[in-house]
Enzyme design. Structure first.
Site, PDB file in Angstrom:
ATOM      1  N   CYS A 177       1.739   3.317   3.085  1.00 17.78           N
ATOM      2  CA  CYS A 177       2.883   2.387   2.961  1.00 17.78           C
ATOM      3  C   CYS A 177       3.693   2.886   1.778  1.00 17.78           C
ATOM      4  CB  CYS A 177       2.414   0.951   2.770  1.00 17.78           C
ATOM      5  SG  CYS A 177       1.441   0.293   4.132  1.00 17.78           S
ATOM      6  N   ALA A 182       7.067   3.893   0.818  1.00 21.47           N
ATOM      7  CA  ALA A 182       8.347   3.593   0.169  1.00 21.47           C
ATOM      8  C   ALA A 182       8.180   2.441  -0.822  1.00 21.47           C
ATOM      9  CB  ALA A 182       9.380   3.246   1.231  1.00 21.47           C
ATOM     10  N   PRO A 183       8.931   2.477  -1.937  1.00 17.78           N
ATOM     11  CA  PRO A 183      10.020   3.405  -2.278  1.00 17.78           C
ATOM     12  C   PRO A 183       9.574   4.732  -2.884  1.00 17.78           C
ATOM     13  CG  PRO A 183       9.828   1.736  -3.966  1.00 17.78           C
ATOM     14  CD  PRO A 183       8.838   1.358  -2.897  1.00 17.78           C
ATOM     15  N   GLY A 184       8.258   4.915  -3.130  1.00 19.69           N
ATOM     16  CA  GLY A 184       7.809   6.257  -3.436  1.00 19.69           C
ATOM     17  C   GLY A 184       7.228   6.512  -4.809  1.00 19.69           C
ATOM     18  N   LYS A 234       4.238   5.837  -6.002  1.00 18.43           N
ATOM     19  CA  LYS A 234       2.881   6.380  -5.875  1.00 18.43           C
ATOM     20  C   LYS A 234       2.897   7.729  -5.160  1.00 18.43           C
ATOM     21  CE  LYS A 234       0.912   1.733  -5.911  1.00 18.43           C
ATOM     22  NZ  LYS A 234       2.237   1.069  -6.047  1.00 18.43           N
ATOM     23  N   ASP A 259       5.973   5.474   6.344  1.00 15.82           N
ATOM     24  CA  ASP A 259       6.575   4.153   6.259  1.00 15.82           C
ATOM     25  C   ASP A 259       7.224   3.876   7.610  1.00 15.82           C
ATOM     26  OD1 ASP A 259       7.204   2.254   3.644  1.00 15.82           O
ATOM     27  OD2 ASP A 259       8.554   1.882   5.332  1.00 15.82           O
ATOM     28  N   ASP A 289      -1.513   1.037  -0.190  1.00 10.20           N
ATOM     29  CA  ASP A 289      -0.938  -0.012  -1.045  1.00 10.20           C
ATOM     30  C   ASP A 289      -0.293  -1.012  -0.094  1.00 10.20           C
ATOM     31  OD1 ASP A 289      -0.258  -1.209  -3.547  1.00 10.20           O
ATOM     32  OD2 ASP A 289       1.791  -0.493  -3.263  1.00 10.20           O
ATOM     33  N   CYS A 341      -0.379  -6.020  -4.896  1.00  4.83           N
ATOM     34  CA  CYS A 341       0.077  -6.737  -6.091  1.00  4.83           C
ATOM     35  C   CYS A 341      -0.076  -8.248  -5.923  1.00  4.83           C
ATOM     36  CB  CYS A 341       1.514  -6.363  -6.439  1.00  4.83           C
ATOM     37  SG  CYS A 341       2.702  -6.601  -5.096  1.00  4.83           S
TER      38      CYS A 341
END
Length: 461
Positions: free
Chosen positions: A280, A282-284, A286, A301, A343, A396
């Site tokens: 998963c 985006a936005p990038g 990691k 993504d 993530d 998160c």
């Protein structure tokens, strides 16, 4: 939300409410009085969050956001963001204060009036806005709105009294929990009263800006006036400018990434030369970490637009990754990976410092649905690595049902996988984030303020 404070008899004299109805004026009618259009935008955005569960980020988007907001100057947009964020962060306390100033509840259906009062009170209690300005603009806003025109005297009386009795009211509402009841109760259940209180208070402070740097954190901390955090991130000091204006941005020396968000990739250890999937991506942020660590990265993504943004970010950083537009639940690679990062999408309750609307736009049903989706995604992620391969799961959320409980269930169902316990000695200065089970769990009250994050490392036997 109800509270003990709200149920206590008021010690303040209260004006009476009147009834009214009608429709609100259009945006163009608010442009002639300085500051009024900003308050109108703030009120409409607050109403959309609370009544329609609309994402605050979407409404504050500079291209596709709320029309009244987009029509404002940059300075007024910043003011709107400050007002709405303050209103959402302190909403239970504001809503505990208002009944102290009213002779009975507002008329049923007077939600528009309620939002006008909340926006006015937020400025007076929590922002550096002169009381007279907040009162005058709230009164003018009510006067121009057919739904609220008959409440003009009420708005004036309530907010003026709030100004006069501010010190007493602030004292009276000081102990009201700042989170909605359902969410506060879940925090207490998961962490206990003391930690739940610290988490609640932490979300009242806007988030700092953390950077992941390619090399030499101390040097970049010196250049940018920041400090080096225990994980090697650089935290900026008080910064109110534009990120692209900072030294090092254009040349791709660093990228913005919360301390907690940088943890999952670090849990993978040495990944240089290994095939790693970011499921998963985006936005990038990691993905950039993985590529910078020398991994051969495949970034997935399901959103083409988000992948374009990811590629733009990688281009600025001078990093490379294969990108795949796909639903990860249906993704079947030709060759298994050495490691996978998942993530996962979640309730985002760990990001309240940045997104105070989260606990007002989501509820317990959303958490249950997201936990079920995460379990489904993790089960598929486990099929993408061979023997000895690792899967790092993260999100998160602060809720154990989206973290510890879900991991325990998936491990029970998959005996060929084991948890790789995180060791406290490997995380100097961050030992408090290592759980008894060997996962890594940050809460917003840790390390001077971070996102709430959960990470667990699983390995195929």
């Amino acid at each position: 939300m109800t509270s003990d404070t709200q149920n206590k008899p008021s010690r303040f004299k209260k004006p009476r409410a009147e009834h009214g109805g009608g429709r609100e004026d259009g945006p163009s009618s608010f442009q002639d009085k300085p500051g009024l259009a900003a308050r109108v935008a703030a009120t409409r955005i607050l109403a959309a969050v609370l009544e329609k569960k609309t994402s605050l980020d979407g409404m504050l988007d500079s291209e596709n956001g709320n029309p009244v907001y987009r029509a404002l100057s940059l300075a007024d947009r910043a003011l709107v963001r400050a007002i709405v964020n303050s209103a959402l962060r302190h909403l239970p306390r504001i809503e505990a204060a208002l009944p102290m100033l009213l002779d009975g509840p507002l008329p049923q259906g007077a939600r528009s009036l309620h939002h006008v009062l909340v926006i006015g009170a937020a400025q007076m209690l929590y922002l550096d806005v002169p009381d007279h300005s907040a009162v005058d603009l709230a009164v003018e806003q009510a006067h121009r709105d057919p739904r609220n025109k008959r409440f003009v005297k009420l708005v004036n009386a309530v907010l003026r009294r709030l100004g006069r009795e501010k010190a007493e009211i602030e004292k009276a509402i000081a102990d009201v929990p700042v989170l909605p009841g359902w969410f506060h109760d879940r925090l207490v259940s998961a962490y206990g009263d003391e930690v739940a209180q610290r988490i609640s208070e932490a979300q009242l402070t806007p988030a700092s800006i953390d950077l992941t740097v390619k090399a030499d954190p101390a040097l970049w901390a010196e250049k940018l006036g920041g400090t080096v955090l225990p994980n090697g991130s650089v935290r900026l000091g008080q910064f109110e400018g534009q990120i692209p204006s900072l030294e090092g941005f254009a040349e791709g020396a660093w990228w913005v990434q919360d301390l907690a968000a940088s943890i999952p990739v670090k849990l993978m250890g040495d990944i240089s030369g290994k095939r790693v999937a970011d499921l998963c991506a985006a936005p990038g942020g990691k993905t950039a970490q993985l590529a910078h660590a020398g991994a051969k990265v495949t970034a997935l993504d399901q959103s083409g637009n988000r992948l374009r943004r990811l590629r733009e970010n990688l281009d600025r950083l001078g990093l490379q990754a294969e990108t795949v537009e796909a639903n990860m639940l249906k993704y079947q690679p030709e060759q298994l990976f050495d490691a996978v990062l998942l993530d996962a999408p979640c309730s985002s309750t760990g990001t309240l410092r940045k997104h105070p609307d989260v606990c007002w736009t989501k509820d317990e049903n959303d958490i249950a649905k997201l936990a079920a989706l995460q379990g489904q995604m993790l089960r598929h992620a486990l099929t993408l690595v061979g023997p000895g391969g690792i899967v790092v799961f993260s999100n998160c959320s602060l809720d154990p049902s989206e973290g510890e409980e879900m991991i325990a269930q998936v491990l029970t169902e998959n005996p060929t996988f084991e948890r790789v316990a995180v060791r406290k000695e490997d995380w100097p200065g961050m030992e408090a984030a290592v759980t008894a089970e060997g996962d890594l769990r940050t809460t917003p009250d840790m390390f001077g303020g971070v996102d709430g994050f959960f990470s667990s490392v699983l390995r195929k036997k």
